[in-house]
Design a protein around this motif. Structure first.
Motif, mmCIF file in Angstrom:
data_model
loop_
_atom_site.group_PDB
_atom_site.id
_atom_site.type_symbol
_atom_site.label_atom_id
_atom_site.label_comp_id
_atom_site.label_asym_id
_atom_site.label_seq_id
_atom_site.Cartn_x
_atom_site.Cartn_y
_atom_site.Cartn_z
ATOM 1 N N GLY A 21 0.820 -1.210 0.000
ATOM 2 C CA GLY A 21 0.000 0.000 0.000
ATOM 3 C C GLY A 21 0.848 1.251 0.000
ATOM 4 N N ARG A 22 1.926 1.222 0.791
ATOM 5 C CA ARG A 22 2.836 2.372 0.803
ATOM 6 C C ARG A 22 3.521 2.527 -0.553
ATOM 7 N NH1 ARG A 22 3.705 0.433 6.115
ATOM 8 N NH2 ARG A 22 5.569 -0.757 5.496
ATOM 9 N N SER A 23 3.840 1.407 -1.186
ATOM 10 C CA SER A 23 4.465 1.463 -2.513
ATOM 11 C C SER A 23 3.512 2.069 -3.532
ATOM 12 C CB SER A 23 4.879 0.051 -2.962
ATOM 13 O OG SER A 23 5.867 -0.484 -2.105
ATOM 14 N N ASN A 28 1.630 5.945 -7.670
ATOM 15 C CA ASN A 28 0.581 6.681 -8.381
ATOM 16 C C ASN A 28 0.911 8.159 -8.612
ATOM 17 O OD1 ASN A 28 -1.673 4.935 -9.200
ATOM 18 N ND2 ASN A 28 -1.767 4.412 -7.042
ATOM 19 N N PRO A 29 1.491 8.870 -7.646
ATOM 20 C CA PRO A 29 1.896 10.256 -7.928
ATOM 21 C C PRO A 29 2.957 10.344 -9.031
ATOM 22 C CG PRO A 29 1.739 9.930 -5.569
ATOM 23 C CD PRO A 29 1.612 8.569 -6.191
ATOM 24 N N ILE A 30 3.827 9.348 -9.086
ATOM 25 C CA ILE A 30 4.840 9.326 -10.157
ATOM 26 C C ILE A 30 4.157 9.176 -11.506
ATOM 27 C CG2 ILE A 30 6.742 7.994 -11.149
ATOM 28 C CD1 ILE A 30 7.565 7.263 -8.294
ATOM 29 N N LEU A 34 4.042 11.719 -14.732
ATOM 30 C CA LEU A 34 4.430 11.332 -16.095
ATOM 31 C C LEU A 34 3.315 11.629 -17.092
ATOM 32 C CD1 LEU A 34 6.212 7.897 -15.489
ATOM 33 C CD2 LEU A 34 7.263 10.027 -16.260
ATOM 34 N N ALA A 35 2.084 11.405 -16.663
ATOM 35 C CA ALA A 35 0.952 11.600 -17.568
ATOM 36 C C ALA A 35 0.474 13.043 -17.616
ATOM 37 C CB ALA A 35 -0.209 10.693 -17.137
ATOM 38 N N GLY A 36 0.676 13.790 -16.524
ATOM 39 C CA GLY A 36 0.072 15.113 -16.448
ATOM 40 C C GLY A 36 0.978 16.303 -16.685
ATOM 41 N N ILE A 37 2.260 16.174 -16.373
ATOM 42 C CA ILE A 37 3.164 17.321 -16.542
ATOM 43 C C ILE A 37 3.288 17.688 -18.019
ATOM 44 C CG2 ILE A 37 5.575 18.051 -16.400
ATOM 45 C CD1 ILE A 37 5.791 16.641 -13.755
ATOM 46 N N ASP A 38 3.156 18.975 -18.310
ATOM 47 C CA ASP A 38 3.245 19.441 -19.698
ATOM 48 C C ASP A 38 4.110 20.701 -19.747
ATOM 49 O OD1 ASP A 38 2.927 19.833 -22.382
ATOM 50 O OD2 ASP A 38 0.821 20.449 -22.280
ATOM 51 N N LEU A 39 5.422 20.495 -19.720
ATOM 52 C CA LEU A 39 6.355 21.614 -19.751
ATOM 53 C C LEU A 39 6.200 22.404 -21.043
ATOM 54 C CD1 LEU A 39 9.557 19.849 -18.343
ATOM 55 C CD2 LEU A 39 7.933 21.310 -17.110
ATOM 56 N N LEU A 40 6.085 23.707 -20.905
ATOM 57 C CA LEU A 40 5.955 24.630 -22.048
ATOM 58 C C LEU A 40 4.717 24.355 -22.886
ATOM 59 C CD1 LEU A 40 9.693 24.633 -23.253
ATOM 60 C CD2 LEU A 40 8.568 26.234 -21.689
ATOM 61 N N GLY A 41 3.801 23.541 -22.363
ATOM 62 C CA GLY A 41 2.583 23.243 -23.118
ATOM 63 C C GLY A 41 2.831 22.433 -24.369
ATOM 64 N N LEU A 42 3.908 21.654 -24.373
ATOM 65 C CA LEU A 42 4.279 20.906 -25.580
ATOM 66 C C LEU A 42 3.268 19.815 -25.924
ATOM 67 C CD1 LEU A 42 8.133 20.565 -25.040
ATOM 68 C CD2 LEU A 42 6.913 22.170 -26.526
ATOM 69 N N LEU A 130 2.893 -2.482 -13.529
ATOM 70 C CA LEU A 130 1.605 -3.104 -13.231
ATOM 71 C C LEU A 130 0.573 -2.071 -12.786
ATOM 72 C CD1 LEU A 130 2.698 -6.385 -11.419
ATOM 73 C CD2 LEU A 130 1.477 -6.215 -13.582
ATOM 74 N N CYS A 131 0.992 -1.101 -11.980
ATOM 75 C CA CYS A 131 0.065 -0.039 -11.569
ATOM 76 C C CYS A 131 -0.366 0.798 -12.773
ATOM 77 C CB CYS A 131 0.714 0.850 -10.512
ATOM 78 S SG CYS A 131 0.782 0.111 -8.858
ATOM 79 N N ALA A 132 0.568 1.072 -13.676
ATOM 80 C CA ALA A 132 0.234 1.837 -14.878
ATOM 81 C C ALA A 132 -0.753 1.067 -15.747
ATOM 82 C CB ALA A 132 1.512 2.135 -15.674
#
Length: 250
Positions: A21-23, A28-30, A34-42, A130-132
């Protein structure tokens, strides 16, 4: 004959669930990043490439095109991919890249086999993938992801375990030495038990493990072996998800 008998301990289902559970809480935040960060709106730019003739915009278009070509989550190409393609992306791109780190200790040959670091890295890599995969299938509940990891990675069925079970709930009733030395000795036993859980994961085939003992080339053998193990874990994970996901109703 060994002059020192090391202590042993057994991790119960609640303790394994708590650790996993701790893992999952870290993984999930990682994946969100990876899925949400959009540097410079690329990523957003991939949906409107070539919309401007400005020199700066053209330069940004080149970077956005590169992300789109790599099918990064959030890009236009990602939006056009089906479920199988998205799952395959996490396994064969992110997983394959992370396997480089998992295989790196193989450079040291048999010396690396004396330490559990490769099993720890391999366990972590397979858990992330597996989480992904679970998320792509719509399985975002933390307890469900824990049960998935427990089944595929530790060969444990946590179905009967109550949701959100915390480590130590079933452990408090066990008699235990309360002295400092006694606690340290127990800690050694727990560490050994945790190591036993790590090796339950899908591991490289025997031929790759033997070749992995050789210095230098061991890293290549370890990579091939770990990548094959990752593919097997992902396949097993998808089977588990399919079996534990209620079919959509019309």
């Amino acid at each position: 004959m060994s002059l020192l008998t090391l202590p042993t301990a057994t991790l119960d289902d609640a303790e394994v669930a708590s650790a996993l559970g701790r893992s999952v809480g870290l993984i999930n935040p990682i994946l969100d990043a990876l899925a949400g960060i959009d540097l410079l709106g690329l990523k957003k730019r991939t949906h409107r490439l070539g919309a401007s003739d400005d020199a700066v915009d053209k330069a940004l278009d080149v970077l956005a095109w590169a992300l789109n070509t790599a099918d990064v989550p959030g890009t236009k190409s990602w939006a056009e991919m089906d479920l199988d393609a998205r799952v395959d992306w996490w396994v064969r791109r992110v997983g394959a890249l992370d396997t480089l780190l998992v295989a790196f200790p193989g450079v040291f040959g048999v010396i690396a086999d004396r330490l559990p670091i490769q099993d720890l890295l391999g366990f972590s890599n397979q858990s992330i993938v597996l989480c992904a995969v679970a998320r792509e299938h719509g399985m975002k509940d933390r307890d469900e992801q824990v049960r998935l990891l427990a089944s595929v990675m530790c060969d444990r069925d946590l179905t009967a375990l109550k949701a959100g079970a915390a480590a130590g709930e079933s452990d408090e009733s066990r008699p235990r030495d309360t002295t400092v030395v006694g606690r340290l000795w127990h800690l050694v036993g727990v560490a050994r038990a945790a190591s036993d859980e790590l090796v339950k994961r899908n591991r490289p085939r025997a031929v790759f493990r033997y070749l992995g003992m050789l210095p230098g080339v061991g890293a290549v053998a370890d990579y091939l072996g770990e990548y094959g193990a990752l593919l097997r874990a992902a396949k097993e994970g998808q089977t588990w998800i399919t079996q534990h996901t209620a079919p959509a109703t019309a």
